[in-house]
Motif scaffolding. Structure first.
Motif, mmCIF file in Angstrom:
data_model
loop_
_atom_site.group_PDB
_atom_site.id
_atom_site.type_symbol
_atom_site.label_atom_id
_atom_site.label_comp_id
_atom_site.label_asym_id
_atom_site.label_seq_id
_atom_site.Cartn_x
_atom_site.Cartn_y
_atom_site.Cartn_z
ATOM 1 N N PRO A 153 0.931 -1.249 -0.070
ATOM 2 C CA PRO A 153 -0.084 -0.060 0.019
ATOM 3 C C PRO A 153 0.956 1.259 0.105
ATOM 4 C CG PRO A 153 -0.850 -1.627 1.572
ATOM 5 C CD PRO A 153 0.791 -2.005 1.121
ATOM 6 N N GLY A 154 0.278 2.380 -0.794
ATOM 7 C CA GLY A 154 1.104 3.509 -0.663
ATOM 8 C C GLY A 154 2.415 3.590 -1.774
ATOM 9 N N GLN A 155 2.525 2.568 -2.743
ATOM 10 C CA GLN A 155 3.631 2.411 -3.705
ATOM 11 C C GLN A 155 3.341 3.700 -4.519
ATOM 12 O OE1 GLN A 155 4.301 -1.535 -5.091
ATOM 13 N NE2 GLN A 155 4.426 -0.728 -7.055
ATOM 14 N N LEU A 156 4.753 4.374 -4.602
ATOM 15 C CA LEU A 156 4.672 5.504 -5.325
ATOM 16 C C LEU A 156 4.071 6.921 -4.518
ATOM 17 C CD1 LEU A 156 4.600 4.432 -8.931
ATOM 18 C CD2 LEU A 156 6.559 4.616 -7.552
ATOM 19 N N GLY A 157 3.443 6.724 -3.539
ATOM 20 C CA GLY A 157 2.871 7.497 -2.750
ATOM 21 C C GLY A 157 3.987 8.717 -1.867
ATOM 22 N N GLU A 158 3.208 8.906 -0.556
ATOM 23 C CA GLU A 158 4.209 9.519 0.597
ATOM 24 C C GLU A 158 5.243 8.631 1.024
ATOM 25 O OE1 GLU A 158 3.835 12.785 1.737
ATOM 26 O OE2 GLU A 158 2.725 12.860 -0.099
ATOM 27 N N LEU A 159 6.069 9.221 1.708
ATOM 28 C CA LEU A 159 7.325 8.515 2.057
ATOM 29 C C LEU A 159 7.129 7.673 3.067
ATOM 30 C CD1 LEU A 159 10.773 8.713 1.765
ATOM 31 C CD2 LEU A 159 10.445 10.212 3.836
ATOM 32 N N PRO A 160 7.419 6.233 3.039
ATOM 33 C CA PRO A 160 7.198 5.248 3.921
ATOM 34 C C PRO A 160 7.738 5.639 5.403
ATOM 35 C CG PRO A 160 7.967 4.411 1.860
ATOM 36 C CD PRO A 160 8.163 5.980 1.875
ATOM 37 N N LYS A 161 7.348 5.277 6.240
ATOM 38 C CA LYS A 161 7.747 5.476 7.689
ATOM 39 C C LYS A 161 8.767 4.318 8.157
ATOM 40 C CE LYS A 161 4.842 8.795 9.103
ATOM 41 N NZ LYS A 161 5.457 10.002 9.563
ATOM 42 N N ASP A 162 10.143 4.779 8.670
ATOM 43 C CA ASP A 162 10.819 3.916 9.078
ATOM 44 C C ASP A 162 10.482 3.208 10.186
ATOM 45 O OD1 ASP A 162 13.419 3.105 9.943
ATOM 46 O OD2 ASP A 162 13.755 4.557 11.278
ATOM 47 N N GLY A 163 10.986 1.914 10.040
ATOM 48 C CA GLY A 163 10.498 0.786 10.820
ATOM 49 C C GLY A 163 9.209 0.197 10.576
ATOM 50 N N LYS A 164 8.203 0.910 9.690
ATOM 51 C CA LYS A 164 6.785 0.163 9.456
ATOM 52 C C LYS A 164 7.088 -1.199 8.765
ATOM 53 C CE LYS A 164 2.520 1.125 6.944
ATOM 54 N NZ LYS A 164 1.836 2.167 6.218
ATOM 55 N N SER A 198 17.720 11.545 -16.932
ATOM 56 C CA SER A 198 16.336 11.866 -17.122
ATOM 57 C C SER A 198 16.215 12.870 -18.366
ATOM 58 C CB SER A 198 15.614 12.204 -16.156
ATOM 59 O OG SER A 198 15.823 13.261 -15.669
ATOM 60 N N LYS A 199 15.127 13.153 -18.909
ATOM 61 C CA LYS A 199 14.886 14.428 -19.644
ATOM 62 C C LYS A 199 15.335 15.628 -18.520
ATOM 63 C CE LYS A 199 10.091 14.436 -19.137
ATOM 64 N NZ LYS A 199 8.631 14.316 -19.918
ATOM 65 N N ARG A 200 14.965 16.901 -19.165
ATOM 66 C CA ARG A 200 14.989 18.054 -18.171
ATOM 67 C C ARG A 200 13.650 17.983 -17.290
ATOM 68 N NH1 ARG A 200 17.297 19.745 -23.006
ATOM 69 N NH2 ARG A 200 19.599 20.770 -22.919
ATOM 70 N N ILE A 201 14.012 18.234 -16.060
ATOM 71 C CA ILE A 201 12.765 18.404 -15.094
ATOM 72 C C ILE A 201 13.198 19.585 -14.252
ATOM 73 C CG2 ILE A 201 12.313 15.777 -15.057
ATOM 74 C CD1 ILE A 201 14.014 15.450 -12.908
ATOM 75 N N THR A 202 12.143 19.848 -13.480
ATOM 76 C CA THR A 202 12.104 20.938 -12.343
ATOM 77 C C THR A 202 11.838 20.437 -10.987
ATOM 78 O OG1 THR A 202 11.343 22.572 -14.054
ATOM 79 C CG2 THR A 202 11.003 22.915 -11.741
ATOM 80 N N LEU A 203 12.902 20.557 -10.133
ATOM 81 C CA LEU A 203 12.498 20.316 -8.990
ATOM 82 C C LEU A 203 11.858 21.328 -8.248
ATOM 83 C CD1 LEU A 203 16.080 19.102 -7.606
ATOM 84 C CD2 LEU A 203 13.958 17.717 -7.815
ATOM 85 N N LYS A 204 10.605 21.209 -7.943
ATOM 86 C CA LYS A 204 9.432 22.326 -7.221
ATOM 87 C C LYS A 204 9.984 22.566 -5.921
ATOM 88 C CE LYS A 204 5.984 19.270 -5.625
ATOM 89 N NZ LYS A 204 4.844 18.847 -5.651
ATOM 90 N N LYS A 205 9.561 23.975 -5.650
ATOM 91 C CA LYS A 205 9.604 24.555 -4.367
ATOM 92 C C LYS A 205 8.957 23.629 -3.269
ATOM 93 C CE LYS A 205 8.668 28.610 -1.469
ATOM 94 N NZ LYS A 205 8.239 30.016 -1.346
ATOM 95 N N GLY A 206 9.599 23.434 -2.096
ATOM 96 C CA GLY A 206 9.080 22.396 -1.138
ATOM 97 C C GLY A 206 9.527 20.905 -1.511
ATOM 98 N N ARG A 207 8.616 20.006 -1.043
ATOM 99 C CA ARG A 207 8.916 18.490 -0.986
ATOM 100 C C ARG A 207 8.700 18.009 -2.395
ATOM 101 N NH1 ARG A 207 7.594 15.267 3.403
ATOM 102 N NH2 ARG A 207 6.537 13.788 2.049
ATOM 103 N N ASN A 208 9.855 17.401 -2.858
ATOM 104 C CA ASN A 208 9.910 16.390 -4.191
ATOM 105 C C ASN A 208 10.284 14.740 -3.565
ATOM 106 O OD1 ASN A 208 10.119 18.590 -6.522
ATOM 107 N ND2 ASN A 208 11.151 19.072 -4.621
ATOM 108 N N ILE A 209 9.182 13.868 -3.995
ATOM 109 C CA ILE A 209 9.402 12.545 -3.398
ATOM 110 C C ILE A 209 10.195 11.877 -4.690
ATOM 111 C CG2 ILE A 209 8.590 10.716 -2.540
ATOM 112 C CD1 ILE A 209 6.458 12.111 -1.124
ATOM 113 N N ILE A 210 11.378 11.080 -4.445
ATOM 114 C CA ILE A 210 12.162 10.176 -5.240
ATOM 115 C C ILE A 210 11.751 8.896 -4.993
ATOM 116 C CG2 ILE A 210 14.240 9.516 -6.509
ATOM 117 C CD1 ILE A 210 15.516 12.165 -5.436
ATOM 118 N N TRP A 211 11.084 8.222 -5.902
ATOM 119 C CA TRP A 211 11.112 6.537 -5.642
ATOM 120 C C TRP A 211 11.927 5.770 -6.684
ATOM 121 C CZ3 TRP A 211 8.020 3.404 -2.356
ATOM 122 C CH2 TRP A 211 7.171 4.072 -1.590
ATOM 123 N N GLY A 212 12.640 4.618 -6.120
ATOM 124 C CA GLY A 212 13.277 3.935 -7.039
ATOM 125 C C GLY A 212 13.254 2.528 -6.797
ATOM 126 N N THR A 213 13.271 1.615 -7.725
ATOM 127 C CA THR A 213 13.362 0.184 -7.635
ATOM 128 C C THR A 213 14.466 -0.360 -8.438
ATOM 129 O OG1 THR A 213 11.926 -1.791 -7.829
ATOM 130 C CG2 THR A 213 11.440 -0.003 -9.458
#
Length: 263
Positions: free
Chosen positions: A93-104, A218-233
């Motif tokens: 659950p939550g894959q590619l969503g908000e940051l997972p909690k440490d220890g969860k 990657s192609k050119r992207i914009t890191l937006k002001k505030g939070r940006n979440i990176i997911w990788g597999t």
């Protein structure tokens, strides 16, 4: 005669220790001894609340899920279509969503069916194994790599988990004080991998590969002001697993004016 015997006495042990590829093999472990190996703490430490990229811009702080079993016999199966199918499945659950909690801990259904080419005798037809699945409870760990690259093989080994035929999922947050346009996500991975920024695909790295710094961008992207979440597999069959990740600006310089956190 004594000289010849002495020469043979010196040569034979040396030949016994020599490896076919050159160098010397390690002596056998004495019964009762335990072979030494790198510890988890040699590669990782608990992630701080807030960090920064290193001097070369590499992101070292990630929350990483314990490896998901995917027993590929070979890395030759890592085509674009295969990876999109494997990475497109929902494992938790939550894959590619908000940051997972440490220890969860999360329950993950692992496909433990052996896959990939299998050697058979000429004239024989390889057996196709029956699909086999197993539900496992896996935990998220917020860690900081002590190296510029994240040694996923060592992460798994240190936790006494599967090291071959596995899929690793990882995520982190990059925070910016203002928009940073025209940057590229630069990744090296062993083996194949896929990366997302704020839920959108940024990079797919297919085929059997070794980790090379800035191997793909990657192609050119914009890191937006505030939070940006990176997911990788990252997926790998036999062999080591690791990756290195950073952002590069238009001039090819590492992006360092960002905060990083994975808790």
């Amino acid at each position: 005669m004594k000289i010849k015997v002495l020469v043979l006495a010196l040569i034979v042990p040396a030949l016994a220790m020599a490896q076919p590829g050159g160098g010397m093999r390690q002596p056998d472990i004495i019964p009762g001894q335990t072979p030494t190996s790198p510890t988890f703490e040699e590669y990782f430490q608990p992630a701080p609340e807030v960090a920064a990229p290193d001097a070369d811009g590499f992101i070292r702080d990630w929350v990483i899920l314990e490896p998901i079993a995917k027993p590929n016999r070979s890395n030759t199966v890592f085509t674009d279509s295969y990876l999109r199918d494997v990475f497109g499945k929902e494992y938790f659950p939550g894959q590619l969503g908000e940051l997972p909690k440490d220890g969860k801990k999360v329950k993950v259904v692992c496909d433990i069916t052996p896959a990939g080419p299998m050697w058979v005798m000429p004239g024989q037809t390889p057996e196709i194994p029956e699909p086999k699945f197993e539900t496992r409870k896996l935990q998220w760990h917020a860690v900081e790599s002590k190296l510029f690259n994240v040694k996923l093989f060592r992460f798994a080994a240190g936790l006494k988990k599967d090291v071959y035929g596995v899929i690793f999922w990882m995520a982190t947050v990059v925070e910016c004080e203002e928009d940073i346009p025209n940057v590229r996500l630069a990744v090296g991975s062993n083996g194949a991998s896929m990366w997302w920024l704020n839920g959108e695909e940024a990079l797919l790295m297919s085929a059997d590969r070794r980790m090379v710094q800035d191997d793909c961008m990657s192609k050119r992207i914009t890191l937006k002001k505030g939070r940006n979440i990176i997911w990788g597999t990252v997926i790998n069959g036999p062999g080591m697993s690791d990756c290195c990740v950073r952002f590069i600006d238009e001039a090819g310089n590492p992006v360092r004016n960002i905060k990083v956190y994975c808790k």
